[in-house]
Structure formats: structure tokens, C-alpha cells
Write an enzyme that holds these catalytic residues in place. Structure first.
Site, short mmCIF file in Angstrom:
data_model
loop_
_atom_site.label_atom_id
_atom_site.label_comp_id
_atom_site.label_asym_id
_atom_site.label_seq_id
_atom_site.Cartn_x
_atom_site.Cartn_y
_atom_site.Cartn_z
N SER A 233 -45.11 -14.00 -27.21
CA SER A 233 -46.11 -15.16 -27.64
C SER A 233 -45.82 -15.08 -29.17
CB SER A 233 -47.51 -14.89 -27.55
OG SER A 233 -47.72 -13.49 -27.83
N LYS A 234 -46.40 -16.05 -29.73
CA LYS A 234 -46.51 -16.10 -31.45
C LYS A 234 -46.62 -14.80 -32.04
CE LYS A 234 -46.88 -19.78 -34.45
NZ LYS A 234 -47.70 -20.65 -35.21
N ARG A 235 -47.73 -14.09 -31.55
CA ARG A 235 -48.56 -13.16 -31.85
C ARG A 235 -47.37 -11.93 -31.78
NH1 ARG A 235 -50.99 -9.00 -29.94
NH2 ARG A 235 -51.08 -9.58 -27.71
N SER A 238 -44.63 -12.17 -34.08
CA SER A 238 -44.89 -11.78 -35.41
C SER A 238 -45.25 -10.35 -35.58
CB SER A 238 -45.92 -12.60 -36.03
OG SER A 238 -47.18 -12.60 -35.42
#
Ligand code: GLU
Length: 463
Positions: A233-235, A238
Site C-alpha cells: 500500500s501507499k503506507r 513510504s
């Protein structure tokens, strides 16, 4: 056979996440397994998005994971001259042409295609136009229009793309700065890369790059495109590798986990670094996507913690103890034995630090919550702890057998079973009813602290 040369080529525009680390690892393992070379190329030509901080973080993370590279890292931004020379060659060989279309014109054509439900492909309208001195332009590489380009992919098998579906590619901007699909070919060729192993998101670039190799008369490497990772996921994208370090993961566990995202070796799950090197073959990478499962990563971390020698754990856990408020030198003589009492249980270094912290806090700082005291230090418990302290006082050499014998003699004399005293003693030592085995705890604590904590709990203000 030419020795294998592979590279990891991150763009320093963000953190090294699990997906990028897996690409690096598979390249690294391929090189180590085959006795080849693993190189690092920092693709920092995008001046706006590349940062030195990101380069440093990527290098730190790779270093922490133990993926050492075999030659000085190559910085793409320092190779502009080589890129220019290759472009000049394509210009003089008439393999490229100037495209004067404005971004607006291209956008309009794209929208039109979208409205007509066609895939937008640049139609080559500028090919053959007379020169327009002074007008801004980009260089387009003229793709063959007939036939097909075949990628004989080490992971994906044969991937055939009709050339009619590949548009004439922009390879240099109007300021002359060359673009990814072009520079990657020039750099890989100059670095003598024999195998390009990267994410499947690059598979559509590969036919274009193959055509550029051919136009420049360069030998083509083998390609292998790794399956995508589901759940990244984006989380999680990052979250850099350093965040796993901070959460108390061992690099071995992270490598083990990412290796299994798309690669397997029978039904084995736990691999050390050397196992991975010995067993990794790019042919065993699956085509199917791997799904992230952080619980499994935690389980693997526990396996690797269990396999680590206590001395190694001691030096790894010391910074986590400091973070948990107790500064303990990694050479502290009780640190490795303390780790030994808990490493079967802990799933991370953070957990290990939390669980062995009690050994290193001052005796008078062991806090016993009132509900714990009510349960374990009520009735006869305190008097028994005091009695036990008296019995242990007589122990000369503080060793497991002697401590165990003295405790057993005390229990026998009082007509108690060990378990009737064990829980309250554990509360005295740790402040909580859970913890390592009774005797190992006493040995690591040492005689002085053992007696002090027993006496303190016996005199504490429990109900
Ligand atoms: N810099 C590219 C990326 O980070 C590398 C692509 C490649 O491996 O060719 O995706």
C-alpha cells in the site's frame, strides 16, 4: 561463459521499501550464487525529485541488509557525456527524429484516443518533417513498424509485443537531457550488465530498450521481471527498510521475508543469508504475485532471533534498551545471558528489550502494580518470599544447581510446592507475573539483586 554482472538501479526519490529491497536482493543473490558481480547505480538524473538524503538512506538500508556491492556505485547524473555521445550516434545514424509537437497537441491527441476508446500511440507525424531552426523539439526514437519484439524473460517466459504497438519513443527532452529508456540502455551496456532483473512494472519498457540496444549495436542482456507485490500500500511504500530496523527486525529476517515474495524452494520457509545464496535461482521465481503478510514477517523474525547467538543479540538489543530508558552497554556481562532467557519468545528486538529490561533497572525501581500485588503477594506470599531470601542467602557460589537446590530445600521444609512460590517470586523480580524461568532469572540477576528484590517485595505495601 562471461561472468554474471547485475545491478540494482534505484531512483533516489524516496525510501527503499520492501519492493525495492526485494529487487536488490534478487540481483544480489543471483550474483552471489553465480559468483558474479552485484553493482549499484543511482539513477539520479531527475534533478527535481532526486535527493542526496534519499541516496544516503538507500545506501544505508542496503548496507544494513548486508547487500554489499562489488564496485564503486555509479551515479547516472555523472554520465551525461556518455548519454550525449550515444544520442549523437543515433542522430548521425538517423535512428531518431525531431518531434515538434507541443505538450498541448499531444494531450489533445491522447484525449481524442481516449474518447474513441483507443490506446494512444504517437502517430509519427513529425517523422520526415523539414528542420525548423529555433523551434523547441524532443528527440524521438524511430521504432520498427513491422514484426514483433520478443523478450525471452527469465521469469515471465516469452513475452511478444507487436512492434506496431510500440510508439516512437521520446528519448531526449528539448534541453537535450536524455530519458530513462535510453540512458538505462547506455548505462547497462557500459557497466557490462548481463542480466537485468527488475519489477514487472518495467516489462513494457523492455521491448523499447531492446530496440535501442539494437540501434546502438550493443549486446542485449537477459531480462527477468519480478512479479508485483500485492498489498504494498501507499503506507507501506513510504515505509523505508529503516522502519523495520526501528521496529526491531533483524536484517536476516527481512531478507528471508522478501526473498519469499515470489521465490520459493520447496516448502522451506526459514533461510539464512548463506541458504539464500546457495539456493537462489532466478528460474525459481514465480510468475504469480506475492502478497504481503506482515504477520509472517514477524514469525520469521522470531525464528531468526532464536537462531542468533546471545552475544550477537546483546549488541543488537542494547540500543533498544537505551530507547526503553535503560542504558546498558552492549558488553555488559549480564546482557547476553539476559537475552538467552528470553530469545525463544521475543518476536522483535523491541519486544526482547521490553522483556529483559527488568534485569537492568535498579532493584528499588521494580514497580509492582496493586492488582498484581493483590493477586500474587497476598496472604502467606510475603513471608514465604522473605523465607526464600533467607534460604538463598546461604548459597555460596551463585549457580543454577546451588540456587535450585536451596530453593527446593526451602520448599520442602515449608511443605510447599515450587509453583506456590514461583509466581510471587517472579513478581518480586520483574514486577509482573510473566517472565523467564525462575532459576535462570535469579542467575542473571545475581545474588545481591535477587535477595534485594525478594526482600523488597516482602516488605512492599501489598494488601
Ligand atoms: N530507476 C529505475 C527504478 O527505480 C530502475 C529501472 C531498472 O531497473 O531498469 O524503477
Amino acid at each position: 561463459m562471461t561472468p554474471i554482472r547485475v545491478r540494482f538501479a534505484p531512483s533516489p526519490t524516496g525510501v527503499l521499501h520492501l519492493g525495492g529491497a526485494r529487487t536488490a536482493l534478487f540481483n544480489y543473490l543471483l550474483a552471489r550464487h553465480e559468483g558474479g558481480r552485484f553493482l549499484l547505480r543511482i539513477e539520479d538524473t531527475d534533478k527535481e525529485r532526486s535527493t542526496d538524503e534519499s541516496t544516503r538512506a538507500i545506501i544505508d538500508d542496503l548496507t544494513w541488509l548486508g547487500m554489499s556491492w562489488d564496485e564503486e556505485p555509479v551515479f547516472q547524473s555523472k554520465r551525461i557525456e556518455r548519454h550525449r555521445a550515444a544520442l549523437d550516434r543515433l542522430v548521425s545514424d538517423r535512428r531518431v527524429y525531431k518531434c515538434y509537437c507541443t505538450p498541448e497537441e499531444r494531450e489533445e491527441a491522447r484525449k481524442r484516443a481516449e474518447a474513441e476508446k483507443r490506446t494512444y500511440l504517437y502517430d509519427g507525424r513529425c517523422d520526415g518533417l523539414p528542420d525548423r531552426p529555433g523551434a523547441p523539439f524532443v528527440w524521438r526514437f524511430r521504432m520498427p513498424k513491422e514484426g514483433e519484439t520478443v523478450v525471452d524473460d527469465l521469469v515471465q517466459g516469452q513475452v511478444v509485443t507487436p512492434n506496431a504497438e510500440i510508439e516512437d519513443l521520446v528519448i531526449a527532452r528539448s534541453d537535450g537531457s536524455p530519458l530513462y529508456n535510453f540512458v538505462v540502455v547506455v548505462d547497462d551496456a557500459d557497466m557490462g550488465i548481463t542480466h537485468v532483473i527488475r519489477g514487472k512494472d518495467h516489462l513494457t519498457n523492455t521491448p523499447k530498450q531492446i530496440q535501442i540496444y539494437r540501434a546502438l549495436g550493443l549486446p542485449e542482456p537477459r531480462f527477468g521481471h519480478l512479479p508485483l507485490i500485492l498489498g504494498l500500500s501507499k503506507r507501506l511504500r513510504s515505509a523505508g527498510i529503516s522502519s523495520y530496523k526501528e521496529q526491531g527486525y533483524l536484517p536476516e529476517a527481512v531478507n528471508n521475508y522478501i526473498a519469499r515474495l515470489g521465490w520459493s524452494h520447496g516448502d522451506e520457509e526459514v533461510f539464512t543469508h548463506d541458504d539464500l545464496v546457495a539456493k537462489f535461482r532466478i528460474e525459481d521465481v514465480n510468475r504469480s504475485e506475492g502478497a504481503l503478510n506482515l504477520e509472517k514477517m514477524e514469525w520469521l523474525n522470531q525464528q531468526h532471533l532464536q537462531m542468533s547467538p546471545p552475544e550477537k543479540l546483546a549488541s543488537l538489543v542494547a540500543p533498544f534498551l537505551s530507547a526503553a530508558g535503560v542504558a546498558v552497554d552492549s558488553a555488559h556481562p549480564r546482557l547476553a545471558p539476559a537475552c538467552e532467557t528470553r530469545r525463544q519468545k521475543a518476536r522483535s528486538l523491541v519486544e526482547l528489550a521490553t522483556e529483559i529490561r527488568f534485569y537492568f533497572v535498579p532493584d528499588e525501581a521494580i514497580a509492582i502494580a496493586s492488582d498484581v500485588a493483590a493477586k500474587h503477594l497476598a496472604g502467606e506470599a510475603k513471608a514465604r518470599l522473605l523465607g526464600l531470601a533467607g534460604a538463598l542467602e546461604a548459597v555460596g557460589t551463585w549457580e543454577t544447581a546451588a540456587v535450585e537446590a536451596a530453593t527446593n530445600r526451602f520448599c520442602e521444609a515449608k511443605g510447599l510446592k515450587l509453583k506456590e512460590i514461583a509466581q510471587s517470586a517472579r513478581v518480586a523480580f520483574t514486577g509482573s507475573a510473566t517472565g523467564p524461568g525462575l532459576f535462570e532469572t535469579m542467575i542473571v540477576l545475581g545474588k545481591r539483586s535477587t535477595l534485594a528484590r525478594l526482600k523488597r517485595a516482602a516488605g512492599s505495601s501489598a494488601p
